[in-house]
Design a protein around this motif. Sequence first.
Motif, mmCIF file in Angstrom:
data_model
loop_
_atom_site.group_PDB
_atom_site.id
_atom_site.type_symbol
_atom_site.label_atom_id
_atom_site.label_comp_id
_atom_site.label_asym_id
_atom_site.label_seq_id
_atom_site.Cartn_x
_atom_site.Cartn_y
_atom_site.Cartn_z
ATOM 1 N N GLY A 176 0.817 -1.139 -0.251
ATOM 2 C CA GLY A 176 0.381 -0.287 0.070
ATOM 3 C C GLY A 176 0.553 1.265 0.362
ATOM 4 O O GLY A 176 0.465 2.370 -0.720
ATOM 5 N N ARG A 177 1.737 1.297 1.000
ATOM 6 C CA ARG A 177 2.909 2.088 0.516
ATOM 7 C C ARG A 177 3.592 2.630 -0.761
ATOM 8 O O ARG A 177 3.792 3.873 -1.062
ATOM 9 C CB ARG A 177 4.406 2.124 1.550
ATOM 10 N N LEU A 178 3.751 1.095 -0.663
ATOM 11 C CA LEU A 178 4.355 1.406 -2.503
ATOM 12 C C LEU A 178 3.403 2.322 -3.373
ATOM 13 O O LEU A 178 3.782 2.786 -4.347
ATOM 14 C CB LEU A 178 5.313 0.026 -3.576
ATOM 15 N N MET A 179 2.546 1.498 -3.852
ATOM 16 C CA MET A 179 1.239 2.138 -4.682
ATOM 17 C C MET A 179 0.803 3.701 -3.877
ATOM 18 O O MET A 179 1.334 3.969 -5.024
ATOM 19 C CB MET A 179 -0.170 1.423 -3.717
ATOM 20 N N THR A 180 0.709 4.140 -2.928
ATOM 21 C CA THR A 180 0.457 5.486 -2.822
ATOM 22 C C THR A 180 1.869 6.503 -2.962
ATOM 23 O O THR A 180 1.577 7.681 -3.204
ATOM 24 C CB THR A 180 -0.103 5.596 -1.414
ATOM 25 N N LYS A 181 3.488 5.781 -2.490
ATOM 26 C CA LYS A 181 4.193 6.585 -2.534
ATOM 27 C C LYS A 181 4.543 7.101 -3.722
ATOM 28 O O LYS A 181 5.946 7.254 -4.957
ATOM 29 C CB LYS A 181 4.730 5.550 -1.112
ATOM 30 N N GLY A 182 4.753 5.779 -4.887
ATOM 31 C CA GLY A 182 5.369 5.819 -6.220
ATOM 32 C C GLY A 182 7.068 5.880 -6.234
ATOM 33 O O GLY A 182 6.991 5.836 -7.287
ATOM 34 N N TRP A 183 6.800 4.879 -5.224
ATOM 35 C CA TRP A 183 8.356 4.959 -5.088
ATOM 36 C C TRP A 183 9.304 3.741 -6.402
ATOM 37 O O TRP A 183 8.532 3.161 -7.099
ATOM 38 C CB TRP A 183 9.101 3.732 -3.605
ATOM 39 N N HIS A 184 10.360 4.098 -6.745
ATOM 40 C CA HIS A 184 11.097 3.332 -7.461
ATOM 41 C C HIS A 184 11.800 2.242 -7.207
ATOM 42 O O HIS A 184 12.811 3.025 -6.777
ATOM 43 C CB HIS A 184 11.490 4.069 -8.377
ATOM 44 N N ILE A 185 11.709 1.270 -7.001
ATOM 45 C CA ILE A 185 12.938 0.327 -6.447
ATOM 46 C C ILE A 185 14.186 -0.567 -7.617
ATOM 47 O O ILE A 185 12.783 -1.240 -8.617
ATOM 48 C CB ILE A 185 12.147 -1.200 -5.229
ATOM 49 N N HIS A 186 14.346 -0.341 -6.809
ATOM 50 C CA HIS A 186 15.254 -1.056 -7.829
ATOM 51 C C HIS A 186 17.027 -1.843 -7.663
ATOM 52 O O HIS A 186 17.386 -1.066 -6.695
ATOM 53 C CB HIS A 186 16.338 -0.777 -8.983
ATOM 54 N N GLY A 187 17.172 -3.330 -8.251
ATOM 55 C CA GLY A 187 18.021 -3.907 -7.562
ATOM 56 C C GLY A 187 19.186 -3.521 -9.113
ATOM 57 O O GLY A 187 18.824 -3.009 -9.905
#
Length: 326
Positions: free
Chosen positions: A249-260
């Motif tokens: 839910g946090r990822l969805m609302t914050k719009g973060w870009h998570i990368h390896g």
Amino acid sequence: MYASVLQRSGPTEPLHHQRVAVPLPGPDEVLIQVYAASLDRVDNYIRQGSHGMAVATPQTLGRDMAGVVTAVGANVRGFRAGDEVLALGSAAHAQYALAPYWHTLPKPPRWSFAEAAALPTAGRTAFDAIANITGLRSGERVLVVAASGAVGSFALQLGVHLGAEVYATAGQDWKRQTACSLGARAALNHYSADLVDEIRAAAGGAEMDVIIDPIGGELWERLLSVLAPGGRIVTCGVTAGARGSLHLGRLMTKGWHIHGIGRPGREEIAAHLRGCLDLMVAADQRPIVDRTFPLAEATAAHRYLEESNFFGRVVLTGAEESSPAP
């Protein structure tokens, strides 16, 4: 020639300084007389047999090297015997080692061999994270976790050169002081229970646009608490553990870009090597070498790295014994 050979893996296993055959270059390889070779956490893990890094033995460790070209394969262009180079190759903890010519670069004249050997793996990883994956821009806020480590020290230097507001973490006072002397706006203790609040306070209440994390583990989830909406985080190591949780839910609302950090192909690695080297030279910066050990003392160098009481790279230098050029 002499090499530092791992006969078997184990937490207390030593490395063996022994004679081995000088390798012969293949068509696309250069043979380098190794004047310096850096030591990586991966080398620690392989020797220990930890972090899923167990390998077949005997084996000579090491990837990053600097030295003088002594022979080249039939397909090699742009290098000849006598050239001073740095390279990303294999079995580098030896007096001679091989590297593909596409992962070999001229050594900057003002750099020592130890400084040049510090760059390939850590430098190209930091460059990829900073310049390519996150596209860090001048004025953005970036948090470099474990800034005293190999990747962290490069990320700190590159971030400062690019004009970002660099914030750092490190586990010891002297490391935090060193990070600030290199241009970090503030350096925090990543072992602190109040780390999140301390990062926000250091940044005047602002959150981070970019986070570079080579640690992982439980800290990873805490770092997300200071990642700005639309921010980018790159995982490039799991020193503290390979598991972390994420609230979708946090990822969805914050719009973060998570990368390896990923495992790029040979062309991408070559571009990252060149990009990092060019940026470091343009910034008039050099890789940070914490300490050097003679090749014959590779086991002591491993123990030193395991203690985590260093800033930058630990480097092995050519053994005292001479070996004839092949």
